[in-house]
Design a protein around this motif. Structure first.
Motif, PDB file in Angstrom:
ATOM      1  N   UNK A  12     -26.585  15.735  58.362  1.00 27.10           N
ATOM      2  CA  UNK A  12     -25.648  14.950  58.873  1.00 27.10           C
ATOM      3  C   UNK A  12     -25.596  14.477  59.994  1.00 27.10           C
ATOM      4  N   UNK A  13     -26.255  13.977  60.324  1.00 27.81           N
ATOM      5  CA  UNK A  13     -26.699  13.073  61.230  1.00 27.81           C
ATOM      6  C   UNK A  13     -25.363  11.793  61.931  1.00 27.81           C
ATOM      7  N   UNK A  14     -25.046  11.516  61.201  1.00 24.26           N
ATOM      8  CA  UNK A  14     -23.647  10.565  61.434  1.00 24.26           C
ATOM      9  C   UNK A  14     -22.665  11.198  61.824  1.00 24.26           C
ATOM     10  N   UNK A  15     -22.605  12.557  61.739  1.00 20.96           N
ATOM     11  CA  UNK A  15     -21.552  13.150  62.263  1.00 20.96           C
ATOM     12  C   UNK A  15     -22.388  13.222  63.775  1.00 20.96           C
ATOM     13  N   UNK A  16     -22.938  14.049  63.378  1.00 19.87           N
ATOM     14  CA  UNK A  16     -23.870  15.254  64.013  1.00 19.87           C
ATOM     15  C   UNK A  16     -23.446  14.341  65.927  1.00 19.87           C
ATOM     16  N   UNK A  17     -23.697  13.054  65.794  1.00 24.70           N
ATOM     17  CA  UNK A  17     -23.832  11.329  66.688  1.00 24.70           C
ATOM     18  C   UNK A  17     -21.830  11.309  67.140  1.00 24.70           C
ATOM     19  N   UNK A  18     -21.550  11.341  66.187  1.00 27.95           N
ATOM     20  CA  UNK A  18     -19.501  11.047  65.989  1.00 27.95           C
ATOM     21  C   UNK A  18     -19.572  12.591  67.552  1.00 27.95           C
ATOM     22  N   UNK A  19     -19.736  13.835  67.370  1.00 29.51           N
ATOM     23  CA  UNK A  19     -19.804  15.119  67.962  1.00 29.51           C
ATOM     24  C   UNK A  19     -20.078  15.084  69.638  1.00 29.51           C
ATOM     25  N   UNK A  20     -21.638  14.812  69.092  1.00 29.56           N
ATOM     26  CA  UNK A  20     -22.209  14.097  70.438  1.00 29.56           C
ATOM     27  C   UNK A  20     -21.738  12.859  71.554  1.00 29.56           C
ATOM     28  N   UNK A  21     -20.700  12.059  70.979  1.00 33.24           N
ATOM     29  CA  UNK A  21     -19.975  11.055  71.232  1.00 33.24           C
ATOM     30  C   UNK A  21     -19.290  11.374  71.662  1.00 33.24           C
ATOM     31  N   UNK A  22     -18.725  12.880  71.958  1.00 36.60           N
ATOM     32  CA  UNK A  22     -17.401  13.490  72.017  1.00 36.60           C
ATOM     33  C   UNK A  22     -17.300  14.462  73.134  1.00 36.60           C
ATOM     34  N   UNK A  23     -18.906  14.596  73.638  1.00 34.81           N
ATOM     35  CA  UNK A  23     -19.581  15.103  74.630  1.00 34.81           C
ATOM     36  C   UNK A  23     -20.009  16.690  74.066  1.00 34.81           C
ATOM     37  N   UNK A  24     -20.432  16.703  72.797  1.00 34.63           N
ATOM     38  CA  UNK A  24     -20.800  17.849  72.634  1.00 34.63           C
ATOM     39  C   UNK A  24     -22.424  18.158  72.741  1.00 34.63           C
ATOM     40  N   UNK A  25     -23.603  19.034  72.449  1.00 26.23           N
ATOM     41  CA  UNK A  25     -24.927  18.585  72.748  1.00 26.23           C
ATOM     42  C   UNK A  25     -25.180  19.964  71.546  1.00 26.23           C
ATOM     43  N   UNK A  26     -26.191  19.192  71.424  1.00 23.30           N
ATOM     44  CA  UNK A  26     -26.959  20.197  69.730  1.00 23.30           C
ATOM     45  C   UNK A  26     -28.522  20.354  70.452  1.00 23.30           C
ATOM     46  N   UNK A  27     -28.733  21.833  69.804  1.00 26.45           N
ATOM     47  CA  UNK A  27     -30.268  21.578  69.792  1.00 26.45           C
ATOM     48  C   UNK A  27     -30.977  21.668  68.599  1.00 26.45           C
ATOM     49  N   UNK A  28     -32.468  21.376  68.612  1.00 24.84           N
ATOM     50  CA  UNK A  28     -32.523  21.191  67.088  1.00 24.84           C
ATOM     51  C   UNK A  28     -33.459  21.994  66.950  1.00 24.84           C
ATOM     52  N   UNK A  29     -33.868  22.867  65.953  1.00 18.04           N
ATOM     53  CA  UNK A  29     -34.647  23.689  65.986  1.00 18.04           C
ATOM     54  C   UNK A  29     -35.544  23.340  64.368  1.00 18.04           C
ATOM     55  N   UNK A  30     -36.726  23.716  64.302  1.00 18.50           N
ATOM     56  CA  UNK A  30     -37.129  23.834  63.261  1.00 18.50           C
ATOM     57  C   UNK A  30     -37.883  24.980  63.164  1.00 18.50           C
ATOM     58  N   UNK A  31     -37.411  25.559  61.761  1.00 16.20           N
ATOM     59  CA  UNK A  31     -38.530  27.020  61.703  1.00 16.20           C
ATOM     60  C   UNK A  31     -38.007  27.948  62.529  1.00 16.20           C
ATOM     61  N   UNK A  32     -36.740  27.760  63.569  1.00 16.83           N
ATOM     62  CA  UNK A  32     -35.929  28.273  64.452  1.00 16.83           C
ATOM     63  C   UNK A  32     -36.284  28.075  65.557  1.00 16.83           C
ATOM     64  N   UNK A  33     -37.063  27.665  66.042  1.00 18.06           N
ATOM     65  CA  UNK A  33     -37.667  27.158  67.450  1.00 18.06           C
ATOM     66  C   UNK A  33     -37.706  25.889  67.540  1.00 18.06           C
ATOM     67  N   UNK A  34     -36.826  25.774  68.620  1.00 16.08           N
ATOM     68  CA  UNK A  34     -36.188  24.669  69.451  1.00 16.08           C
ATOM     69  C   UNK A  34     -36.786  23.759  69.617  1.00 16.08           C
TER      70      UNK A  34
END
Length: 79
Positions: A12-34
């Protein structure tokens, strides 16, 4: 701040980038670890063209070609 897994971030990278452009922040985790944070960049201050030109002129005064000739540089493929 939303927390999402690597798989979801990739699919969902494209959608996430659109949301980030609107000011949202995301933490990406790998196996539950940020492992990363995706957040909007700070807006860049636009500079006036006059300031940019003055900066270029200051740069040119400090950096000379010494004994090199522009024509020679062009012929050598350096420009």
């Amino acid at each position: 701040m939303a927390i999402i897994g690597v798989y979801e971030a990739r699919t969902r990278f494209s959608e996430i980038l659109d949301r980030v452009a609107q000011g949202e922040r995301f933490v990406i985790t790998r196996r539950g670890i940020p492992v990363a944070v995706i957040e909007p960049v700070s807006p860049q201050k636009k500079r006036k063209i006059e300031e940019v030109i003055a900066e270029i002129k200051r740069f040119r005064r400090k950096h000379k070609l010494s004994k090199l000739d522009i024509k020679e540089l062009i012929e050598e493929g350096r420009m």
